[in-house]
Write a protein that holds these residues in place. Sequence first.
Motif, short mmCIF file in Angstrom:
data_model
loop_
_atom_site.label_atom_id
_atom_site.label_comp_id
_atom_site.label_asym_id
_atom_site.label_seq_id
_atom_site.Cartn_x
_atom_site.Cartn_y
_atom_site.Cartn_z
N PRO A 58 22.51 10.55 -49.47
CA PRO A 58 23.31 11.68 -48.98
C PRO A 58 22.45 12.93 -48.82
N PRO A 62 26.83 14.86 -47.94
CA PRO A 62 27.17 13.72 -48.81
C PRO A 62 28.32 12.88 -48.28
N SER A 65 27.37 9.67 -46.23
CA SER A 65 26.72 8.52 -46.86
C SER A 65 27.67 7.33 -46.88
N TYR A 68 29.75 6.97 -50.07
CA TYR A 68 30.59 8.10 -50.49
C TYR A 68 31.97 7.68 -50.95
#
Length: 129
Positions: A58, A62, A65, A68
């Motif tokens: 990330p 983030p 990602s 996540y």
Amino acid sequence: MTALISLLAAPAVIGIPTALVWLLGRRAKVPSWILIVFLLAGWLTVLVGWALSQRAQPSLFPETSPCYGTRGTPVSQYFPPDSFCRHVDGELRTVNGANSKLLFWSAANTTLAVMIAAAFVQRHQRSRS
């Protein structure tokens, strides 16, 4: 300031190795087309390998990602390049598909094949003279 440093560092990181390979190849009398294919395949190998190994990280956002929403921890492997999500149960699941791995291995094998071809061309040129 960081953007300026990275803007100035990028040509050095890419330009110096490229110029060095080109000059050494020309000094060894390797044909230009072999050098061009070698440089293109080599840089493609480096860029695709970096992208494959960093895909789960990330870095900037983030939320982008792949790990996540899964409560997974990103894990990178640098050779062969791959990214994984380590899930709560301890299982590693890759986030890269087979096509992107095929692109990396095709570029890496092309780089190796062109390097071997350059050695054969050089040997052939020596035997003719």
